[in-house]
Motif scaffolding. Structure first.
Motif, short mmCIF file in Angstrom:
data_model
loop_
_atom_site.label_atom_id
_atom_site.label_comp_id
_atom_site.label_asym_id
_atom_site.label_seq_id
_atom_site.Cartn_x
_atom_site.Cartn_y
_atom_site.Cartn_z
N ILE A 345 -10.60 -0.04 2.39
CA ILE A 345 -10.58 -1.36 3.02
C ILE A 345 -9.31 -2.08 2.61
N MET A 346 -8.61 -2.64 3.59
CA MET A 346 -7.41 -3.43 3.30
C MET A 346 -7.33 -4.60 4.27
N THR A 347 -6.57 -5.60 3.87
CA THR A 347 -6.40 -6.77 4.73
C THR A 347 -5.30 -6.47 5.75
N GLU A 348 -5.20 -7.33 6.76
CA GLU A 348 -4.18 -7.15 7.78
C GLU A 348 -2.79 -7.26 7.18
N GLU A 349 -2.64 -8.14 6.19
CA GLU A 349 -1.34 -8.30 5.54
C GLU A 349 -0.98 -7.04 4.74
N GLU A 350 -1.97 -6.47 4.03
CA GLU A 350 -1.72 -5.26 3.26
C GLU A 350 -1.36 -4.09 4.16
N GLU A 351 -2.05 -4.01 5.32
CA GLU A 351 -1.75 -2.92 6.24
C GLU A 351 -0.34 -3.05 6.80
N SER A 352 0.05 -4.28 7.14
CA SER A 352 1.39 -4.50 7.67
C SER A 352 2.45 -4.13 6.63
N THR A 353 2.21 -4.52 5.37
CA THR A 353 3.15 -4.19 4.29
C THR A 353 3.24 -2.69 4.08
N ARG A 354 2.11 -2.01 4.12
CA ARG A 354 2.10 -0.56 3.90
C ARG A 354 2.84 0.18 5.01
N ARG A 355 2.57 -0.25 6.26
CA ARG A 355 3.23 0.41 7.38
C ARG A 355 4.75 0.19 7.33
N GLN A 356 5.14 -0.99 6.92
CA GLN A 356 6.58 -1.28 6.80
C GLN A 356 7.22 -0.39 5.74
N LYS A 357 6.50 -0.20 4.63
CA LYS A 357 7.04 0.66 3.56
C LYS A 357 7.14 2.11 4.02
N GLU A 358 6.08 2.60 4.75
CA GLU A 358 6.12 3.96 5.27
C GLU A 358 7.30 4.14 6.21
N PHE A 359 7.55 3.13 7.03
CA PHE A 359 8.68 3.19 7.99
C PHE A 359 10.00 3.28 7.23
N GLU A 360 10.14 2.47 6.18
CA GLU A 360 11.38 2.48 5.40
C GLU A 360 11.56 3.80 4.65
N ASP A 361 10.45 4.34 4.08
CA ASP A 361 10.55 5.60 3.33
C ASP A 361 10.96 6.76 4.25
N ARG A 362 10.41 6.81 5.45
CA ARG A 362 10.74 7.88 6.37
C ARG A 362 12.17 7.73 6.89
N THR A 363 12.56 6.48 7.12
CA THR A 363 13.94 6.24 7.55
C THR A 363 14.91 6.73 6.48
N HIS A 364 14.63 6.39 5.23
CA HIS A 364 15.50 6.80 4.12
C HIS A 364 15.51 8.33 3.99
N LEU A 365 14.36 9.00 4.23
CA LEU A 365 14.28 10.46 4.15
C LEU A 365 15.24 11.10 5.14
N PHE A 366 15.23 10.61 6.39
CA PHE A 366 16.10 11.20 7.41
C PHE A 366 17.58 10.85 7.17
N MET A 367 17.84 9.63 6.69
CA MET A 367 19.22 9.23 6.41
C MET A 367 19.82 10.12 5.31
N GLU A 368 19.04 10.36 4.28
CA GLU A 368 19.53 11.09 3.12
C GLU A 368 19.68 12.59 3.38
N ASN A 369 18.70 13.18 4.06
CA ASN A 369 18.70 14.63 4.25
C ASN A 369 19.44 15.10 5.49
N LEU A 370 19.48 14.27 6.53
CA LEU A 370 20.11 14.70 7.79
C LEU A 370 21.46 14.03 8.02
N ASP A 371 21.88 13.22 7.02
CA ASP A 371 23.18 12.53 7.11
C ASP A 371 23.27 11.69 8.38
N LEU A 372 22.26 10.83 8.59
CA LEU A 372 22.21 9.97 9.77
C LEU A 372 22.43 8.52 9.36
N ASP A 373 22.86 7.72 10.33
CA ASP A 373 22.95 6.28 10.04
C ASP A 373 21.55 5.67 10.17
#
Length: 542
Positions: A345-373
Motif C-alpha cells: 500500500i502506498m499513497t499517490e504521492e509515494e507512487e508518483s515519487t517512485r515512478r519518477q525515480k524508476e524513470f530516472e534510473d532507467r534513463t541513467h542506465l541507457f545513458m551510461e551503457n549505450l552512450d546516449l544523451d
C-alpha cells in the motif's frame, strides 16, 4: 474357581453389561474373555502350547483346545505347538504341511493370580475397543461444530466433555482472554482428531477461520442450502474478521442475507465470537476488484496486479493511508489473508515519487551503457524499455517506432547493447570461476553467467550443490512465523526465476546426477517438498 462350575450364561450377561456400559460391540468383550481364559490355560499347561478358548455365543460354554501345526522337519522349533509330517500320521490321515491337529483339553482352575491377569486382559481389550469407537465416531466430524461442557483447566488448556469422550481446547485456540469455569457450556470447531497410544485426541478451536464459516452456515439458511457460498475467511480472533461471500441466485444479495434483518444473523455470530467485528464482503472473480472490496472502508485510487509474483500494489489517497492499513496493520493484513496476495500500500504521492525515480534510473542506465544523451535515453524509457536485454534482442520494428530512429540507428543501438551485455557476461563468468564454480555447473543449461556468480557467492559451486537446493531457496518464497508471513530472498530471484522454473532446474540436475529416475519426475513434481511457502517448524525440520 473352575470354569466348568461357573454359571455359563453369566459370562454372556457380563459381556452384554460391559458392552452396554461402554457402548461397544458385545462380541469384542467376549473375544477379550476368550483371550484372557487362553492366557490362564497357558500358565497352567505351559506357555509354549497353543491353547485356544472358544465361548459359545448362545450357551456361554467355554471350550478349551490345544492346536498343533504340521511343519517341515527342518522348521520344527516348538515341540509343544508343532509337529512333523511323520509325527502327525498317528493323528491325521494323509497329513500335509500347514494342517492342524486340534484336541480338546480339560478346563483349568483359575487361581487368584490367573483371575487377576484375566481381568487385566479384559479391561485392556475393552479400553482399546472404547478408544476405537471414539476415534471412529469423531474422525468423520472433523470440520464441524460441537457443543460441550467444560470439565477442567490444565495449564491454560481447557478439557471439554463432548459426551462420549474428552476433547482439548488449547490456550492458543481460545479467543483473546476467554476464561471458563467447570460446567460452563462451550461451542467449538473440531479441528483435528488423531489416533494416539493414550487414546484418540480430539483438538478443538475457536480461533480457526472455519469456525466462523460454520457459525454463519448455522445462522444463514441460504449458506446451508448452497445458494450463498463462503469463498474466503480471514480472522484476527477476538478483534476483527473479513468474510467473502457470493450468491448463485441473482435475486439474493449475499451481504444482506448474511447480515440479516436488523443485523440479527451477523450479531448472533458476533456474540459467539466475543464481540469480534465482522466485515462481510462480496466476492468477485476479478482479483483487483475483490481487493478493493476487501480493503473497505478505505477508498482505493489504483490497483496493479502482478499475478506471477502473487503481489498487488494498491494506491490510495494520502488521507486514506492510515484507514487502509488499519490499526497495527490489521486491515491490510486481513485483506491479504482473504485474497491470498501480498499487498503493498502506498499513497499517490509515494507512487508518483517512485515512478519518477524508476524513470530516472532507467534513463541513467541507457545513458551510461549505450552512450546516449539524456533526451534519447528518455525516449527509450517512455517507449517502455526497462533494461539492456530488451534493447539488444527486441524486434527491430519496435525500435523504429521511436521518433528519430532509422534502420541504421536501431542496429547501432542493438549492437552497443549486445557489446555491453557480452562484457558483463565475461566479467561475471570470470568472477564465478575465481570463486570456484566447477564445469559441471557452468555447463548446466539455463544458468547465465550472472546466475553462476550469484550461486557461487552463496557457496553453490557444483552440480551436486545445486541439486540439493530447495526451489524456494533459488526462487524465493515466504515463511510463516507466529502467524506472520516473512519474505525469504531467493538466490536467483533477482533474475526473475519463478518457483516452477526453480523446481524444473533442480529436478533436472537430480536426474543428470542419477539421484532421480526420469520416469518418476512427473510424480515428484506433484509432491514437491516445497510450494513456495513454509512454516518456521518445517524449516527447522529441514
Amino acid at each position: 474357581m473352575a470354569i466348568t462350575s461357573a454359571n455359563q450364561l453369566e459370562l454372556l450377561q457380563t459381556a452384554e453389561a460391559v458392552a452396554r456400559e461402554k457402548m461397544i460391540d458385545p462380541a469384542l468383550v467376549i473375544d477379550a474373555m476368550e483371550e484372557s481364559l487362553a492366557r490362564a490355560a497357558k500358565s497352567r499347561y505351559g506357555s509354549e502350547m497353543d491353547i485356544r478358548v472358544k465361548i459359545d455365543r448362545k450357551t456361554g460354554r467355554a471350550s478349551f483346545t490345544r492346536v498343533r501345526t504340521v511343519v517341515e522337519e527342518d522348521d520344527l522349533e516348538n515341540y509343544q505347538a508343532e509337529m512333523t509330517v511323520e509325527q502327525a500320521k498317528q493323528y491325521l490321515d494323509d497329513p500335509k504341511v500347514g494342517d492342524q491337529y486340534i484336541e480338546e483339553v480339560p478346563p483349568v482352575e483359575m487361581g487368584r493370580i490367573a483371575a487377576q491377569s484375566a481381568k487385566q486382559v479384559i479391561l485392556q481389550k475393552v479400553r482399546e475397543a472404547e478408544r476405537d469407537r471414539q476415534f471412529e465416531e469423531f474422525k468423520d466430524r472433523v470440520g464441524t461444530i460441537i457443543n460441550g461442557q467444560v470439565k477442567r483447566e490444565e495449564y491454560g488448556n481447557i478439557i471439554v466433555d463432548v459426551g462420549s469422550g474428552e476433547a482439548i481446547l488449547r490456550r492458543n485456540e481460545k479467543i483473546g482472554r476467554e476464561s471458563y469455569r467447570p460446567s460452563d457450556r462451550i461451542r467449538c470447531y473440531i479441528k483435528d482428531v488423531r489416533r494416539e497410544a493414550r487414546g484418540p485426541q480430539i483438538f478443538l478451536s475457536r480461533t480457526a477461520p472455519e469456525f466462523m464459516a460454520e457459525l454463519f452456515k448455522m445462522e444463514v439458511p441460504e449458506i446451508y442450502d448452497g445458494i450463498i457460498e463462503i469463498k474466503a475467511v480471514a480472522r484476527d480472533p477476538g478483534s476483527r474478521a473479513k468474510i467473502a461471500v457470493i450468491s448463485y441466485d441473482n435475486s439474493i444479495d449475499p451481504v444482506g442475507a448474511c447480515v440479516g434483518m436488523r443485523g440479527s444473523r451477523v450479531q448472533a455470530v458476533v456474540n459467539e465470537l466475543q464481540g469480534e467485528k465482522i466485515d462481510i464482503i462480496p466476492w468477485n472473480e476479478d482479483m483487483p476488484t475483490f481487493l478493493v472490496n476487501a480493503l473497505q472502508p478505505a477508498e482505493v485510487s489504483k490497483v496493479v496486479l502482478d499475478e506471477d509474483a502473487e503481489r498487488i500494489e494498491v494506491v490510495v489517497p494520502d488521507e486514506q493511508l492510515s484507514l487502509a492499513i488499519g490499526r497495527r496493520g490489521q486491515n491490510v493484513r486481513l485483506a491479504s489473508q482473504l485474497t491470498g496476495l501480498d499487498i503493498d500500500i502506498m499513497t499517490e504521492e509515494e507512487e508518483s515519487t517512485r515512478r519518477q525515480k524508476e524513470f530516472e534510473d532507467r534513463t541513467h542506465l541507457f545513458m551510461e551503457n549505450l552512450d546516449l544523451d539524456e533526451f534519447f535515453a528518455q525516449l527509450l524509457v517512455s517507449e517502455g524499455f526497462t533494461n539492456l536485454e530488451e534493447v539488444a534482442y527486441v524486434e527491430l520494428d519496435e525500435l523504429l517506432v521511436i521518433d528519430g530512429v532509422d534502420d541504421d540507428t536501431a542496429k547501432e543501438l542493438q549492437a552497443r547493447a549486445r557489446d555491453v551485455l557480452e562484457a558483463q557476461n565475461r566479467a561475471a563468468m570470470e568472477n564465478a570461476r575465481a570463486l570456484g564454480v566447477e564445469d559441471s555447473l557452468v555447463e548446466f543449461e539455463g544458468l547465465t553467467p550472472q546466475m553462476l556468480e550469484a550461486l557461487a557467492k552463496d557457496d553453490v559451486k557444483t552440480l551436486e550443490d545445486f541439486a540439493t537446493c530447495a526451489d524456494w531457496e533459488l526462487a524465493g518464497g515466504w515463511t510463516t512465523v507466529n502467524g506472520e508471513r516473512v519474505k525469504d530472498e531467493g538466490v536467483l530471484e533477482p533474475f526473475d526465476v519463478s518457483l516452477e522454473d526453480a523446481q524444473t532446474m533442480v529436478m533436472t540436475a537430480r536426474v543428470l546426477l542419477g539421484w532421480v529416475d526420469p520416469t518418476d519426475v512427473g510424480a515428484d513434481e506433484d509432491g514437491e517438498e516445497s510450494a513456495g511457502e513454509t512454516t518456521e517448524e518445517e524449516e527447522a525440520g529441514a
